[in-house]
Motif scaffolding. Structure first.
Motif, short mmCIF file in Angstrom:
data_model
loop_
_atom_site.label_atom_id
_atom_site.label_comp_id
_atom_site.label_asym_id
_atom_site.label_seq_id
_atom_site.Cartn_x
_atom_site.Cartn_y
_atom_site.Cartn_z
N GLY A 65 0.82 -1.20 0.00
CA GLY A 65 0.00 0.00 0.00
C GLY A 65 0.85 1.24 0.00
N TYR A 66 0.22 2.40 -0.12
CA TYR A 66 0.98 3.64 -0.23
C TYR A 66 1.72 3.94 1.08
CZ TYR A 66 -2.87 6.08 2.19
OH TYR A 66 -3.82 6.49 3.10
N GLY A 67 2.91 4.46 0.91
CA GLY A 67 3.78 4.73 2.05
C GLY A 67 4.78 3.61 2.32
N GLU A 68 4.63 2.49 1.63
CA GLU A 68 5.60 1.40 1.82
C GLU A 68 6.97 1.80 1.29
OE1 GLU A 68 4.74 -2.91 0.73
OE2 GLU A 68 6.37 -2.45 -0.67
N GLU A 69 8.00 1.42 2.03
CA GLU A 69 9.37 1.64 1.58
C GLU A 69 10.22 0.43 1.94
OE1 GLU A 69 11.84 5.48 1.80
OE2 GLU A 69 12.66 4.26 3.44
N ALA A 70 10.93 -0.08 0.95
CA ALA A 70 11.87 -1.18 1.16
C ALA A 70 13.26 -0.70 0.75
CB ALA A 70 11.47 -2.40 0.34
N ARG A 71 14.22 -0.87 1.65
CA ARG A 71 15.60 -0.49 1.33
C ARG A 71 16.43 -1.76 1.14
NH1 ARG A 71 19.89 2.94 5.02
NH2 ARG A 71 20.34 0.88 5.88
N TYR A 72 17.26 -1.75 0.09
CA TYR A 72 18.07 -2.90 -0.25
C TYR A 72 19.54 -2.52 -0.29
CZ TYR A 72 13.66 -5.00 -1.69
OH TYR A 72 12.38 -5.48 -1.70
N GLU A 73 20.39 -3.42 0.18
CA GLU A 73 21.82 -3.29 -0.05
C GLU A 73 22.11 -3.79 -1.47
OE1 GLU A 73 24.03 -3.76 4.27
OE2 GLU A 73 24.00 -5.46 2.90
N HIS A 124 29.76 -4.49 -1.44
CA HIS A 124 28.64 -3.60 -1.16
C HIS A 124 28.90 -2.25 -1.85
CE1 HIS A 124 26.24 -1.05 1.99
NE2 HIS A 124 25.57 -1.25 0.88
N VAL A 125 28.08 -1.93 -2.88
CA VAL A 125 28.35 -0.72 -3.67
C VAL A 125 27.36 0.40 -3.39
CG1 VAL A 125 29.41 -2.06 -5.52
CG2 VAL A 125 26.97 -1.52 -5.64
N GLY A 126 26.23 0.13 -2.75
CA GLY A 126 25.28 1.20 -2.50
C GLY A 126 23.95 0.68 -2.00
N TYR A 127 22.90 1.51 -2.18
CA TYR A 127 21.56 1.18 -1.69
C TYR A 127 20.52 1.41 -2.78
CZ TYR A 127 23.47 1.00 3.05
OH TYR A 127 24.20 0.67 4.16
N GLY A 128 19.45 0.66 -2.67
CA GLY A 128 18.31 0.86 -3.55
C GLY A 128 17.04 0.95 -2.72
N PHE A 129 16.13 1.81 -3.13
CA PHE A 129 14.86 1.99 -2.43
C PHE A 129 13.71 1.69 -3.39
CE2 PHE A 129 17.85 4.57 -0.14
CZ PHE A 129 17.47 4.51 1.19
N MET A 130 12.74 0.90 -2.94
CA MET A 130 11.50 0.70 -3.68
C MET A 130 10.38 1.33 -2.84
SD MET A 130 11.86 -3.16 -5.22
CE MET A 130 10.42 -2.93 -6.29
N ARG A 131 9.61 2.22 -3.46
CA ARG A 131 8.59 2.96 -2.71
C ARG A 131 7.24 2.89 -3.43
NH1 ARG A 131 13.18 6.88 -2.68
NH2 ARG A 131 14.11 6.83 -0.59
N VAL A 132 6.19 2.88 -2.63
CA VAL A 132 4.82 2.88 -3.14
C VAL A 132 4.19 4.23 -2.78
CG1 VAL A 132 2.57 1.74 -3.11
CG2 VAL A 132 4.66 0.38 -2.85
N GLY A 133 3.69 4.94 -3.80
CA GLY A 133 3.14 6.27 -3.58
C GLY A 133 1.63 6.26 -3.38
N LYS A 134 1.09 7.42 -3.01
CA LYS A 134 -0.36 7.57 -2.84
C LYS A 134 -1.06 7.39 -4.19
CE LYS A 134 -0.38 10.66 1.18
NZ LYS A 134 -0.82 11.98 1.69
N PRO A 135 -2.31 6.94 -4.19
CA PRO A 135 -3.06 6.83 -5.45
C PRO A 135 -3.06 8.16 -6.19
CG PRO A 135 -4.27 5.81 -3.65
CD PRO A 135 -3.11 6.52 -3.02
#
Length: 289
Positions: A42-50, A59-70
């Motif tokens: 759902g909206y507001g979800e955030e997953a951070r990945y190495e 380990h070279v950095g980070y990635g973010f996957m985010r779910v926005g509001k409708p």
């Protein structure tokens, strides 16, 4: 040859020819409250990945996957009397941001962003944006932006690409299969599927001006430990093409949580044009439906 689908004259796992049906069902009306209904995110979800790279998993950095509001966005919904009808429909909004850390800048610097507007009734992509900013020592800094607008009624997509370091602009028009999912939306669609070991599932993904089958074969149920915790997960092999940078060179495998209410993507690893890559879930914040 069916007039309502993808040509089967080519082998699965490869580019698929689009034959546009003479008539596509009108895009359904959709309420804001239903936009994320029935899916494990759902909206507001955030997953951070190495982000890790190479055989030694640096380990070279980070990635973010985010779910926005409708978001309500105007799209072609039907064709009447030979004319396209445009109306606003509620969409899911997905985004990715990935960057290398300061400790890796002597080798390679990158800052990439993706955003997708996805139709909630079938996952079809309506709008896509990608930004790439890459800098390697002793090479010209590479910067690229690309916008894609999809017309599922006419099975077409318009693209605008700006290669800023070369001061070039390119526009294009390509075919898209009605209801095709983008590479980013595909990750969320996979999370919404119920997998059974040994039972393959597949759907059409549009990337790099091509329409592809994405095949997902669940191999086993495993317990997976990452920094975000320990999860019961299903191990799934993927066969597809994910675009220019992530053109598949070998097996790509992902692990999806099974007993977690949000079924997050736990980790992914594989071989692409640039080498071996690994993503492991570092932090997870659930969203709202």
């Amino acid at each position: 040859m069916s007039q309502k689908g993808i040509s089967n004259t080519k082998q699965d796992n490869f580019e698929q020819e689009v034959i546009c049906p003479g008539k596509v069902a009108e895009a359904p009306q959709w309420s804001r409250s239903k936009t994320y209904q029935g899916v494990p995110y759902g909206y507001g979800e955030e997953a951070r990945y190495e982000l890790k790279y190479g055989s030694v998993r640096v380990h070279v950095g980070y990635g973010f996957m985010r779910v926005g509001k409708p978001l309500k966005y105007k799209i072609p919904v039907a064709k009447k009397n030979g004319q396209l009808v445009y109306e606003k429909r509620w969409h899911r909004v997905f985004s990715v941001e990935a960057y290398t850390g300061d400790w890796y800048k002597a080798i390679f610097q990158a800052h990439d962003k993706l955003q997708a507007f996805s139709r909630p009734w079938d996952g079809g992509i309506s709008k896509f944006y990608i930004s790439e900013d890459h800098d390697k020592p002793f090479e010209v800094r590479s910067r690229r932006e690309k916008w894609l607008e999809f017309d599922h009624v006419n099975c077409s997509v318009k693209t605008v690409e700006e290669v800023k370091h070369k001061n070039k602009r390119k526009e294009g028009n390509y075919d898209v299969f009605p209801g095709a999912v983008d590479a980013l939306g595909a990750a969320y669609k996979l999370r919404s599927l119920d997998f059974k070991v040994g039972e393959k599932q597949k759907f059409v993904v549009y990337t790099s001006e091509k329409n592809w089958w994405l095949e997902a074969m669940p191999l086993a149920e495993e317990k997976v430990q990452v920094k975000a915790g320990t999860f019961d997960a299903v191990k799934v092999n993927l066969i597809t093409s994910a675009g220019q940078q992530f053109e598949q060179k070998g097996t790509v495998t992902m692990w999806l949580a099974t007993n977690h209410p949000n079924k997050p993507l736990i980790k992914i690893e594989g071989e692409a044009k640039f080498g071996s890559f690994y993503l492991e879930l570092d932090q997870f914040t659930p969203g709202k439906n």
